[in-house]
Write a protein that holds these residues in place. Sequence first.
Motif, PDB file in Angstrom:
ATOM      1  N   ALA A  10       0.849  -1.191   0.000  1.00 39.25           N
ATOM      2  CA  ALA A  10       0.000   0.000   0.000  1.00 39.25           C
ATOM      3  C   ALA A  10       0.883   1.239   0.000  1.00 39.25           C
ATOM      4  O   ALA A  10       1.935   1.272   0.646  1.00 39.25           O
ATOM      5  N   PRO A  11       0.496   2.268  -0.722  1.00 40.86           N
ATOM      6  CA  PRO A  11       1.313   3.498  -0.724  1.00 40.86           C
ATOM      7  C   PRO A  11       1.278   4.160   0.656  1.00 40.86           C
ATOM      8  O   PRO A  11       0.292   4.061   1.386  1.00 40.86           O
ATOM      9  N   ILE A  12       2.358   4.816   0.983  1.00 41.32           N
ATOM     10  CA  ILE A  12       2.465   5.503   2.267  1.00 41.32           C
ATOM     11  C   ILE A  12       1.712   6.825   2.161  1.00 41.32           C
ATOM     12  O   ILE A  12       1.967   7.614   1.250  1.00 41.32           O
ATOM     13  N   PRO A  13       0.779   7.080   3.080  1.00 42.94           N
ATOM     14  CA  PRO A  13       0.058   8.348   3.034  1.00 42.94           C
ATOM     15  C   PRO A  13       1.011   9.518   3.223  1.00 42.94           C
ATOM     16  O   PRO A  13       2.006   9.424   3.951  1.00 42.94           O
ATOM     17  N   ALA A  14       0.716  10.614   2.574  1.00 41.32           N
ATOM     18  CA  ALA A  14       1.596  11.787   2.621  1.00 41.32           C
ATOM     19  C   ALA A  14       1.719  12.345   4.028  1.00 41.32           C
ATOM     20  O   ALA A  14       2.730  12.936   4.376  1.00 41.32           O
ATOM     21  N   ALA A  15       0.707  12.166   4.859  1.00 41.46           N
ATOM     22  CA  ALA A  15       0.744  12.719   6.210  1.00 41.46           C
ATOM     23  C   ALA A  15       1.760  11.998   7.094  1.00 41.46           C
ATOM     24  O   ALA A  15       2.243  12.566   8.059  1.00 41.46           O
ATOM     25  N   THR A  16       2.107  10.747   6.782  1.00 46.36           N
ATOM     26  CA  THR A  16       3.031  10.001   7.632  1.00 46.36           C
ATOM     27  C   THR A  16       4.481  10.116   7.177  1.00 46.36           C
ATOM     28  O   THR A  16       5.373   9.694   7.886  1.00 46.36           O
TER      29      THR A  16
END
Length: 96
Positions: A10-16
């Motif tokens: 899964a792609p890493i969310p930009a917030a993390t």
Amino acid sequence: MSVPPPQEAAPIPAATVADPAPPPPQELAVALTCFDRGDFAGTRTEIKAALAAHPTAEVQQAARALVDRMAADPWALRVGVGAFVLLLIACNQYLR
């Protein structure tokens, strides 16, 4: 017996995603070069020279962080002391 197909990560969310660290102060460039080479004595010398010139708070904070990175790992010290104690116990039992 069939093997299920691999799942895509899964792609890493930009917030993390952490923001990149700010570049180090120019006054500590030589100290960081010494640190990267593994020359801790040279690093300490360069940090002392940079702090002797009445640096800004940013330089002092970066120098403190660099000194903290050179500190001994607490778990390595604990394991070393534990090994020494076990060696003393073994020698004591052998000599009795």
